[in-house]
Motif scaffolding. Sequence first.
Motif, mmCIF file in Angstrom:
data_model
loop_
_atom_site.group_PDB
_atom_site.id
_atom_site.type_symbol
_atom_site.label_atom_id
_atom_site.label_comp_id
_atom_site.label_asym_id
_atom_site.label_seq_id
_atom_site.Cartn_x
_atom_site.Cartn_y
_atom_site.Cartn_z
ATOM 1 N N LYS A 58 62.483 33.740 59.901
ATOM 2 C CA LYS A 58 63.147 34.447 60.997
ATOM 3 C C LYS A 58 64.462 35.111 60.581
ATOM 4 O O LYS A 58 64.964 35.961 61.285
ATOM 5 C CB LYS A 58 63.427 33.474 62.133
ATOM 6 N N ASN A 59 65.022 34.683 59.462
ATOM 7 C CA ASN A 59 66.289 35.264 59.035
ATOM 8 C C ASN A 59 66.295 35.424 57.512
ATOM 9 O O ASN A 59 65.347 35.019 56.843
ATOM 10 C CB ASN A 59 67.477 34.407 59.515
ATOM 11 N N GLU A 60 67.354 36.006 56.983
ATOM 12 C CA GLU A 60 67.406 36.306 55.548
ATOM 13 C C GLU A 60 67.284 35.040 54.696
ATOM 14 O O GLU A 60 66.567 35.017 53.706
ATOM 15 C CB GLU A 60 68.707 37.034 55.223
ATOM 16 N N ARG A 61 67.981 34.004 55.064
ATOM 17 C CA ARG A 61 67.937 32.759 54.295
ATOM 18 C C ARG A 61 66.523 32.191 54.226
ATOM 19 O O ARG A 61 66.057 31.755 53.169
ATOM 20 C CB ARG A 61 68.900 31.741 54.898
ATOM 21 N N GLU A 62 65.820 32.199 55.347
ATOM 22 C CA GLU A 62 64.447 31.702 55.369
ATOM 23 C C GLU A 62 63.520 32.589 54.552
ATOM 24 O O GLU A 62 62.637 32.083 53.866
ATOM 25 C CB GLU A 62 63.943 31.596 56.810
ATOM 26 N N TRP A 63 63.722 33.906 54.624
ATOM 27 C CA TRP A 63 62.892 34.820 53.826
ATOM 28 C C TRP A 63 63.087 34.562 52.340
ATOM 29 O O TRP A 63 62.130 34.524 51.570
ATOM 30 C CB TRP A 63 63.204 36.288 54.145
ATOM 31 N N ILE A 64 64.313 34.407 51.892
ATOM 32 C CA ILE A 64 64.589 34.171 50.478
ATOM 33 C C ILE A 64 63.938 32.869 50.032
ATOM 34 O O ILE A 64 63.277 32.813 48.994
ATOM 35 C CB ILE A 64 66.110 34.202 50.209
ATOM 36 N N TRP A 65 64.121 31.822 50.797
ATOM 37 C CA TRP A 65 63.507 30.528 50.468
ATOM 38 C C TRP A 65 61.986 30.656 50.385
ATOM 39 O O TRP A 65 61.371 30.206 49.420
ATOM 40 C CB TRP A 65 63.896 29.491 51.526
ATOM 41 N N TYR A 66 61.403 31.271 51.380
ATOM 42 C CA TYR A 66 59.944 31.421 51.463
ATOM 43 C C TYR A 66 59.390 32.230 50.288
ATOM 44 O O TYR A 66 58.423 31.822 49.641
ATOM 45 C CB TYR A 66 59.620 32.103 52.798
ATOM 46 N N LEU A 67 59.998 33.357 49.996
ATOM 47 C CA LEU A 67 59.525 34.202 48.899
ATOM 48 C C LEU A 67 59.702 33.520 47.544
ATOM 49 O O LEU A 67 58.805 33.583 46.694
ATOM 50 C CB LEU A 67 60.255 35.547 48.911
ATOM 51 N N GLU A 68 60.826 32.857 47.347
ATOM 52 C CA GLU A 68 61.031 32.146 46.085
ATOM 53 C C GLU A 68 59.971 31.071 45.881
ATOM 54 O O GLU A 68 59.418 30.933 44.793
ATOM 55 C CB GLU A 68 62.422 31.502 46.041
#
Length: 68
Positions: free
Chosen positions: A16-26
């Motif tokens: 839902k936010n930038e931090r979650e996207w970065i974690w998810y993609l990594e």
Amino acid sequence: MKYVWDYKIPKNWKPKNEREWIWYLERKINYDDWKGIKREILRRYLKKLNLDPAKKILLETYFKYEKK
């Protein structure tokens, strides 16, 4: 190959936010789970991702020479 995450997240979970996207993609990329990753999202966050160096070079090269 079955991918095992060390976190239990619901199947329908979406960042839902930038931090979650970065974690998810990594997590997905570093564990070779490329399924469902959209090019636009990956391009948006690529510079912020902490990836295996070879995978980061591969992705940067891909986006550099990708047809627009």
